[in-house]
Motif scaffolding. Structure first.
Motif, PDB file in Angstrom:
ATOM      1  N   TRP A  54       0.863  -1.173   0.000  1.00 41.93           N
ATOM      2  CA  TRP A  54       0.000   0.000   0.000  1.00 41.93           C
ATOM      3  C   TRP A  54       0.898   1.222   0.000  1.00 41.93           C
ATOM      4  O   TRP A  54       1.796   1.337   0.831  1.00 41.93           O
ATOM      5  N   THR A  55       0.665   2.149  -0.929  1.00 31.49           N
ATOM      6  CA  THR A  55       1.437   3.382  -1.010  1.00 31.49           C
ATOM      7  C   THR A  55       0.523   4.542  -0.670  1.00 31.49           C
ATOM      8  O   THR A  55      -0.602   4.625  -1.180  1.00 31.49           O
ATOM      9  N   ASP A  71      -9.459  10.046   4.184  1.00 30.90           N
ATOM     10  CA  ASP A  71     -10.854   9.716   3.908  1.00 30.90           C
ATOM     11  C   ASP A  71     -10.970   8.895   2.629  1.00 30.90           C
ATOM     12  O   ASP A  71     -12.026   8.760   2.060  1.00 30.90           O
ATOM     13  N   GLY A  72      -9.881   8.319   2.222  1.00 30.94           N
ATOM     14  CA  GLY A  72      -9.865   7.508   1.015  1.00 30.94           C
ATOM     15  C   GLY A  72      -9.554   6.058   1.323  1.00 30.94           C
ATOM     16  O   GLY A  72     -10.044   5.496   2.306  1.00 30.94           O
ATOM     17  N   ASP A  73      -8.713   5.461   0.500  1.00 31.28           N
ATOM     18  CA  ASP A  73      -8.369   4.047   0.647  1.00 31.28           C
ATOM     19  C   ASP A  73      -7.521   3.756   1.878  1.00 31.28           C
ATOM     20  O   ASP A  73      -7.526   2.637   2.380  1.00 31.28           O
ATOM     21  N   VAL A  85      -3.577   3.073  14.354  1.00 29.24           N
ATOM     22  CA  VAL A  85      -4.418   2.217  13.521  1.00 29.24           C
ATOM     23  C   VAL A  85      -4.290   2.661  12.070  1.00 29.24           C
ATOM     24  O   VAL A  85      -4.397   3.846  11.765  1.00 29.24           O
ATOM     25  N   LEU A  86      -4.048   1.694  11.198  1.00 25.88           N
ATOM     26  CA  LEU A  86      -4.068   1.938   9.759  1.00 25.88           C
ATOM     27  C   LEU A  86      -5.186   1.103   9.164  1.00 25.88           C
ATOM     28  O   LEU A  86      -5.266  -0.104   9.420  1.00 25.88           O
ATOM     29  N   GLU A  87      -6.046   1.741   8.396  1.00 25.35           N
ATOM     30  CA  GLU A  87      -7.138   1.055   7.705  1.00 25.35           C
ATOM     31  C   GLU A  87      -6.848   1.098   6.212  1.00 25.35           C
ATOM     32  O   GLU A  87      -6.566   2.156   5.658  1.00 25.35           O
ATOM     33  N   PHE A  88      -6.939  -0.059   5.582  1.00 24.37           N
ATOM     34  CA  PHE A  88      -6.710  -0.174   4.144  1.00 24.37           C
ATOM     35  C   PHE A  88      -8.022  -0.643   3.507  1.00 24.37           C
ATOM     36  O   PHE A  88      -8.470  -1.755   3.769  1.00 24.37           O
ATOM     37  N   HIS A  89      -8.614   0.207   2.695  1.00 29.42           N
ATOM     38  CA  HIS A  89      -9.908  -0.089   2.076  1.00 29.42           C
ATOM     39  C   HIS A  89      -9.694  -0.459   0.607  1.00 29.42           C
ATOM     40  O   HIS A  89      -9.076   0.290  -0.144  1.00 29.42           O
ATOM     41  N   ALA A  95      -8.885  -3.988   5.584  1.00 32.89           N
ATOM     42  CA  ALA A  95      -7.937  -4.553   6.541  1.00 32.89           C
ATOM     43  C   ALA A  95      -7.591  -3.451   7.534  1.00 32.89           C
ATOM     44  O   ALA A  95      -7.311  -2.310   7.150  1.00 32.89           O
ATOM     45  N   ILE A  96      -7.641  -3.793   8.803  1.00 36.40           N
ATOM     46  CA  ILE A  96      -7.304  -2.845   9.858  1.00 36.40           C
ATOM     47  C   ILE A  96      -6.162  -3.443  10.668  1.00 36.40           C
ATOM     48  O   ILE A  96      -6.261  -4.574  11.139  1.00 36.40           O
TER      49      ILE A  96
END
Length: 138
Positions: A54-55, A71-73, A85-89, A95-96
């Motif tokens: 993820w970049t 507020d994006g991916d 916390v990092l959230e990857f959408h 994935a959190i």
């Protein structure tokens, strides 16, 4: 002096089950792409069984350590004093992961020593980037 910084971090995957398994991850910064950081997860840690990268903006990571950002991916926020916390959408799902805030701060400090905030533009090679775009277009 190296132009690349890589730092291994221990991430805790937040899942529907109460157990939060630890997965290895790597934060990556390259002076040749001074505005971006990359977080990589090895194949065994992903549902697809392939390495995932993820970049996202270095500024997003720096802001997210202090307060909710994005507020994006990719979204980043503090979780108490010790965790971030990092959230990857993605279309496949979200994935959190939790990482130690101290690890993130050390990584950000190292990137700032390499390329100070506000000086990123001095490390962008527009001629190389344009040549890469033209090569890919052919």
């Amino acid at each position: 002096m190296s132009t690349v910084i890589e730092q291994a971090v221990e991430a805790r995957l937040v899942a529907a089950a109460p157990r939060m398994p630890t997965i290895p991850a790597t934060l990556h910064y390259d002076r040749r792409d001074p505005f971006a950081v990359r977080m990589s997860f090895p194949a065994p840690a992903t549902l697809e069984g392939v390495e995932v990268h993820w970049t996202f903006a270095r500024e997003l990571l720096a802001q997210g350590v202090e307060q909710a950002a994005g507020d994006g991916d990719v979204r980043v926020r503090p979780y108490g004093y010790e965790r971030t916390v990092l959230e990857f959408h993605a279309p496949e799902g979200t994935a959190i992961v939790h990482v130690r805030t101290g690890d993130v701060r050390r990584f950000l400090h190292r990137t700032t020593v390499l390329v100070p905030v506000g000086q990123e533009h001095r490390h962008v090679d527009l001629d190389r980037d344009l040549a890469d775009l033209m090569r890919d277009a052919c």
